[in-house]
Design an enzyme around this catalytic site. Sequence first.
Site, short mmCIF file in Angstrom:
data_model
loop_
_atom_site.label_atom_id
_atom_site.label_comp_id
_atom_site.label_asym_id
_atom_site.label_seq_id
_atom_site.Cartn_x
_atom_site.Cartn_y
_atom_site.Cartn_z
N ILE A 32 -58.38 59.63 24.19
CA ILE A 32 -59.75 59.57 23.66
C ILE A 32 -59.68 59.60 22.13
O ILE A 32 -60.02 60.60 21.49
CB ILE A 32 -60.62 60.71 24.20
CG1 ILE A 32 -60.56 60.78 25.73
CG2 ILE A 32 -62.07 60.52 23.76
CD1 ILE A 32 -61.31 61.96 26.34
N PRO A 33 -59.22 58.50 21.52
CA PRO A 33 -59.22 58.47 20.05
C PRO A 33 -60.65 58.56 19.53
O PRO A 33 -61.57 57.99 20.13
CB PRO A 33 -58.56 57.14 19.71
CG PRO A 33 -58.57 56.34 20.96
CD PRO A 33 -58.75 57.26 22.11
N HIS A 34 -60.83 59.28 18.44
CA HIS A 34 -62.18 59.46 17.91
C HIS A 34 -62.12 59.73 16.42
O HIS A 34 -61.08 60.12 15.89
CB HIS A 34 -62.90 60.61 18.62
CG HIS A 34 -62.14 61.90 18.57
ND1 HIS A 34 -61.12 62.18 19.45
CD2 HIS A 34 -62.22 62.97 17.76
CE1 HIS A 34 -60.62 63.38 19.17
NE2 HIS A 34 -61.28 63.88 18.14
N GLY A 35 -63.24 59.50 15.78
CA GLY A 35 -63.31 59.76 14.35
C GLY A 35 -64.70 59.58 13.82
O GLY A 35 -65.56 58.98 14.46
N LEU B 253 -64.31 56.87 20.46
CA LEU B 253 -65.63 57.29 20.02
C LEU B 253 -65.66 57.34 18.51
O LEU B 253 -64.81 57.97 17.88
CB LEU B 253 -65.97 58.67 20.59
CG LEU B 253 -67.29 59.28 20.11
CD1 LEU B 253 -68.47 58.43 20.58
CD2 LEU B 253 -67.43 60.71 20.59
#
Length: 151
Positions: free
Chosen positions: A65-68, A103
């Site tokens: 779940i990469p997010h930033g 996300l």
Amino acid sequence: MDLTALLTPDCTRRAVAGTSKKKVLETIGQLAAGRCSGVTGFDVFESLLNRERLGSTGIGLGVAIPHGRVQGATKPVAVLMTLSAPIDFDAIDNQPVDIIFALLVPEDQHEQHLQTLAAVAGRLNDKQCTRALREATSDMELFEIFTQCET
């Protein structure tokens, strides 16, 4: 958190050829930039890569779940993809990843960011849901399965 408000069919891709974590993050950047006015694919890629440098977002069981937070973004955007072959993502269980939910949120939406991550993690922790996502035969089917999975 209504995840269907964040994820759209045009940001859902099945069987993406991703040869590395970096290449996958670049692909996510290209997809997400189309939905974030005033934000480039490189801006998205850089945000995701900076977050990965803090620690892998591979949560285990083949899921990441990469997010930033993205400067200039005005609304949250999500990208869902399955990979044609699993890749090394430095996941916490040391297993390769083949389901990715990215996300991206505006810089000032810290609380919504955390709530959304929790909802996504809950959904992708459901083995029945992830099995169905892996078996999807089209982008639209992938989108429909994800939006219909219970959290």
